[in-house]
Design an enzyme around this catalytic site. Structure first.
Site, PDB file in Angstrom:
ATOM      1  N   LYS A  62      24.359  -6.666 -27.836  1.00 60.95           N
ATOM      2  CA  LYS A  62      23.951  -7.976 -28.127  1.00 60.95           C
ATOM      3  C   LYS A  62      25.034  -8.743 -29.006  1.00 60.95           C
ATOM      4  CE  LYS A  62      20.784 -11.206 -27.224  1.00 60.95           C
ATOM      5  NZ  LYS A  62      19.841 -11.097 -26.124  1.00 60.95           N
TER       6      LYS A  62
ATOM      7  N   ASP B 181      22.452 -16.271 -23.755  1.00 58.89           N
ATOM      8  CA  ASP B 181      21.086 -16.089 -24.521  1.00 58.89           C
ATOM      9  C   ASP B 181      20.654 -17.502 -24.928  1.00 58.89           C
ATOM     10  OD1 ASP B 181      18.945 -14.139 -25.407  1.00 58.89           O
ATOM     11  OD2 ASP B 181      19.566 -15.136 -27.543  1.00 58.89           O
TER      12      ASP B 181
HETATM   13  P1  NDP Z   1      17.558 -21.367 -24.629  1.00 57.57           P
HETATM   14  O1  NDP Z   1      18.674 -21.810 -25.619  1.00 57.57           O
HETATM   15  O2  NDP Z   1      17.892 -21.758 -23.167  1.00 57.57           O
HETATM   16  O3  NDP Z   1      16.060 -22.178 -25.017  1.00 57.57           O
HETATM   17  C1  NDP Z   1      15.474 -21.828 -26.131  1.00 57.57           C
HETATM   18  C2  NDP Z   1      14.413 -22.777 -26.175  1.00 57.57           C
HETATM   19  O4  NDP Z   1      13.423 -22.443 -27.331  1.00 57.57           O
HETATM   20  C3  NDP Z   1      14.960 -24.347 -26.600  1.00 57.57           C
HETATM   21  O5  NDP Z   1      13.729 -25.017 -26.044  1.00 57.57           O
HETATM   22  C4  NDP Z   1      14.704 -24.223 -28.053  1.00 57.57           C
HETATM   23  O6  NDP Z   1      14.588 -25.471 -28.683  1.00 57.57           O
HETATM   24  C5  NDP Z   1      13.376 -23.358 -28.223  1.00 57.57           C
HETATM   25  N1  NDP Z   1      13.406 -22.789 -29.425  1.00 57.57           N
HETATM   26  C6  NDP Z   1      14.227 -22.271 -30.296  1.00 57.57           C
HETATM   27  N2  NDP Z   1      13.651 -21.990 -31.690  1.00 57.57           N
HETATM   28  C7  NDP Z   1      12.730 -22.463 -31.705  1.00 57.57           C
HETATM   29  C8  NDP Z   1      11.604 -22.329 -32.483  1.00 57.57           C
HETATM   30  N3  NDP Z   1      12.025 -21.748 -33.903  1.00 57.57           N
HETATM   31  N4  NDP Z   1      10.523 -22.818 -32.243  1.00 57.57           N
HETATM   32  C9  NDP Z   1      10.164 -23.387 -31.351  1.00 57.57           C
HETATM   33  N5  NDP Z   1      10.913 -23.594 -30.131  1.00 57.57           N
HETATM   34  C10 NDP Z   1      12.273 -23.079 -30.512  1.00 57.57           C
HETATM   35  O7  NDP Z   1      17.435 -19.879 -24.611  1.00 57.57           O
HETATM   36  P2  NDP Z   1      16.534 -19.136 -23.704  1.00 57.57           P
HETATM   37  O8  NDP Z   1      15.521 -19.704 -22.861  1.00 57.57           O
HETATM   38  O9  NDP Z   1      17.813 -18.325 -22.833  1.00 57.57           O
HETATM   39  O10 NDP Z   1      15.960 -17.964 -24.374  1.00 57.57           O
HETATM   40  C11 NDP Z   1      14.721 -17.932 -24.953  1.00 57.57           C
HETATM   41  C12 NDP Z   1      14.212 -16.709 -25.554  1.00 57.57           C
HETATM   42  O11 NDP Z   1      14.353 -15.812 -24.471  1.00 57.57           O
HETATM   43  C13 NDP Z   1      14.957 -15.917 -26.526  1.00 57.57           C
HETATM   44  O12 NDP Z   1      14.300 -15.171 -27.321  1.00 57.57           O
HETATM   45  C14 NDP Z   1      16.019 -15.103 -25.910  1.00 57.57           C
HETATM   46  O13 NDP Z   1      16.523 -14.072 -26.479  1.00 57.57           O
HETATM   47  C15 NDP Z   1      14.953 -14.664 -24.506  1.00 57.57           C
HETATM   48  N6  NDP Z   1      15.814 -14.063 -23.368  1.00 57.57           N
HETATM   49  C16 NDP Z   1      16.497 -14.777 -22.780  1.00 57.57           C
HETATM   50  C17 NDP Z   1      16.930 -14.194 -21.528  1.00 57.57           C
HETATM   51  C18 NDP Z   1      17.983 -15.140 -20.742  1.00 57.57           C
HETATM   52  O14 NDP Z   1      18.129 -14.696 -19.257  1.00 57.57           O
HETATM   53  N7  NDP Z   1      18.446 -16.445 -20.940  1.00 57.57           N
HETATM   54  C19 NDP Z   1      16.891 -12.966 -21.119  1.00 57.57           C
HETATM   55  C20 NDP Z   1      15.696 -12.360 -22.168  1.00 57.57           C
HETATM   56  C21 NDP Z   1      15.262 -12.694 -22.943  1.00 57.57           C
HETATM   57  P3  NDP Z   1      15.741 -26.131 -29.412  1.00 57.57           P
HETATM   58  O15 NDP Z   1      16.586 -26.927 -28.231  1.00 57.57           O
HETATM   59  O16 NDP Z   1      14.922 -27.338 -30.112  1.00 57.57           O
HETATM   60  O17 NDP Z   1      16.475 -25.247 -30.172  1.00 57.57           O
END
Ligand code: NDP
Length: 450
Positions: free
Chosen positions: A131, A171
């Site tokens: 990571k 991510d």
């Molecule tokens: P993005 O950056 O696309 O989206 C993250 C989302 O979560 C945003 O809407 C963000 O809001 C929100 N968020 C972040 N922090 C918080 C918080 N403290 N409370 C509420 N909402 C929050 O990321 P991903 O969708 O890619 O990733 C989301 C999760 O999935 C992570 O844990 C990542 O490690 C995991 N993941 C992702 C993969 C991928 O292929 N993308 C694969 C496997 C796991 P804001 O815009 O306000 O920050």
């Protein structure tokens, strides 16, 4: 939180991890969950202790930290910190995403890298775990500033990665735009066009269905859980947290499978649409305009917006899919979900549920899936992107989607059967940890003292 374990060897190892890695609570949490869950197999697998497999597993193979200096739009030099944690390469080249978020530090990336080792093993594809990331915040930055950062980040990272060595992906904060800038810089410095990153644009080696893969895969996995209990997504009410890549495509697939998704959130607040989320509106806000989720109620006035994201877990639902970030769902949230009738919880994010909340779900007979199993569809499809890049070929969307579905069903089967075999039926935490661990452990044993 107390990170104690009943088994003396495991407890001793846990205390060593804490002593050797000061101020890394997320890393302790991830290690504790794994060590605690493998106790039932230690008698059948004495080699895990005798050959120091567990001691080796909790120590990353390599950790890289570097300065990332870049010039902002006003001409001022900004300084961020970059990281790559190459955790374990026993079963394949290092593989794992790059997180760009102000909360990134070494401990967070070590927890993510550690989880990635087991997740990648579960996919059945030859990928080790890693990571990386930076405390850079892409939010509010111009395209030019994001490019300046990504190029500077890659000017150091390029010497540590490669298509047969370490293949980063997206991510939180790293989507197609950031991957594109990083790939361009790598190609220029290395003077080669290879599949060194996944999540690339479709015109330069990206795989169809990679964008959708984590969210779709989460729903394919959840579907297996539902089927085991004799039901399906049809007619179910679903709450999804987050509004990013994973949340959007989990919502899309859940809707396709007949569920009604009623809520999404970002870090500032949540939306509740009792009639079902209009995903085209969300995609426009998040993917096109990069705006806040609160904008949703301007387009859909019958929906509600509430400041603060925690209230999302008080909405009644049958299925909860936490897809935002680590430790976003705590004991109080778990109690509210259970009181309001939730029956299934499957993680789209990495470690979004606190240990206390997981224990509460399990003791209340809620069928719970850990992210390292249920969100593995993203990295699995990244593995498929690597395969296509190596072949200089691309599969259709339907071909990739079908392979993804097969992989998610395989992960469910492995975790489910392992849990049953050790006498803990439906404990997918134990099932996933043990199934993921044994493959890596066998490879480490075969490769000797490395
Ligand atoms: P993005 O950056 O696309 O989206 C993250 C989302 O979560 C945003 O809407 C963000 O809001 C929100 N968020 C972040 N922090 C918080 C918080 N403290 N409370 C509420 N909402 C929050 O990321 P991903 O969708 O890619 O990733 C989301 C999760 O999935 C992570 O844990 C990542 O490690 C995991 N993941 C992702 C993969 C991928 O292929 N993308 C694969 C496997 C796991 P804001 O815009 O306000 O920050």
């Amino acid at each position: 939180m107390e990170y104690t374990i009943n088994h003396p060897y495991l407890n001793d190892l846990m205390q060593k991890v804490i002593a050797k890695n000061p101020s890394e609570p997320e890393f302790y949490q991830a290690v504790h969950e794994v060590l605690q869950s493998i106790e039932p197999i230690l008698d059948q697998h004495p080699e895990l202790i005798e050959k120091q497999i567990l001691d080796r597993l909790v120590e990353p193979e390599r950790q890289i930290m570097f300065r990332v200096a870049w010039v902002d739009d006003s001409g001022k030099i900004q300084v961020n910190r970059g990281f790559r944690v190459q955790f374990n390469s026993a079963i394949g080249p290092y593989k794992g995403g790059i997180r760009l978020h102000p909360s990134v530090n070494l401990g967070v990336l070590k927890f993510l890298g550690f989880e990635q080792v087991f997740k990648n093993s579960l996919t059945g594809l030859p990928m080790g775990g890693a990571k990386g990331g930076s405390d850079f915040d892409p939010k509010g930055k111009s395209d030019n500033e994001v490019m300046a950062f990504c190029q500077s980040f890659m000017r150091e990272l390029y010497r540590h990665i490669g298509p047969d060595l370490d293949v980063p992906a997206g991510d939180i904060g790293t989507g197609a735009r950031e991957v594109g800038f990083m790939f361009g810089q790598y190609k220029k410095i290395a003077n080669e066009f290879t599949g060194v990153l996944t999540g690339k644009g479709l015109s330069f080696g990206g795989s169809l269905a990679r964008t959708e893969a984590t969210g779709y895969g989460l729903c394919y996995f959840t579907n297996c859980m539902l089927a085991k209990k004799g039901t399906s997504f049809e007619g179910k009410t679903v709450v999804v947290s987050g509004a990013g890549n994973v949340a959007i495509y989990a919502t899309e697939k859940a809707q396709q499978l007949g569920a009604k998704v009623v809520a999404l959130c970002d870090s500032t607040g949540y939306i509740y649409d009792k009639d079902g989320i209009k995903l085209d509106v969300v995609k426009d806000i998040k993917e096109v305009r990069r705006a806040r989720i609160s904008e949703y109620v301007k387009a859909v006035p019958t929906a509600e917006y509430h400041d603060g994201r925690k209230g999302i877990w008080t909405i009644p639902c049958d299925i909860a899919l936490p897809c935002a970030t680590q430790n976003e769902l705590d004991l109080d949230d778990a109690k509210a979900l259970v009181a309001n009738g939730v029956k299934f919880v499957a993680e789209g994010a990495n470690m979004p549920t606190t240990p206390e909340a997981i224990a509460y779900f399990q003791s209340n007979n809620i069928y719970y899936a850990p992210g390292k199993a249920s969100n593995a569809g993203g990295v699995a499809t990244s593995g498929l992107e690597m395969a296509q890049n190596s072949m200089r070929y691309s599969w259709t969307f339907e071909e990739v989607d079908a392979k993804l579905k097969g992989i998610m069903e395989g992960i469910f089967k492995a975790a489910d059967e392992t849990a049953t075999k050790i006498g803990h039926e439906d404990n997918l935490v134990m099932g996933a940890n043990i199934a993921g661990l044994l493959k890596v452990a066998n490879a480490m044993l075969a490769q000797g003292c490395i």
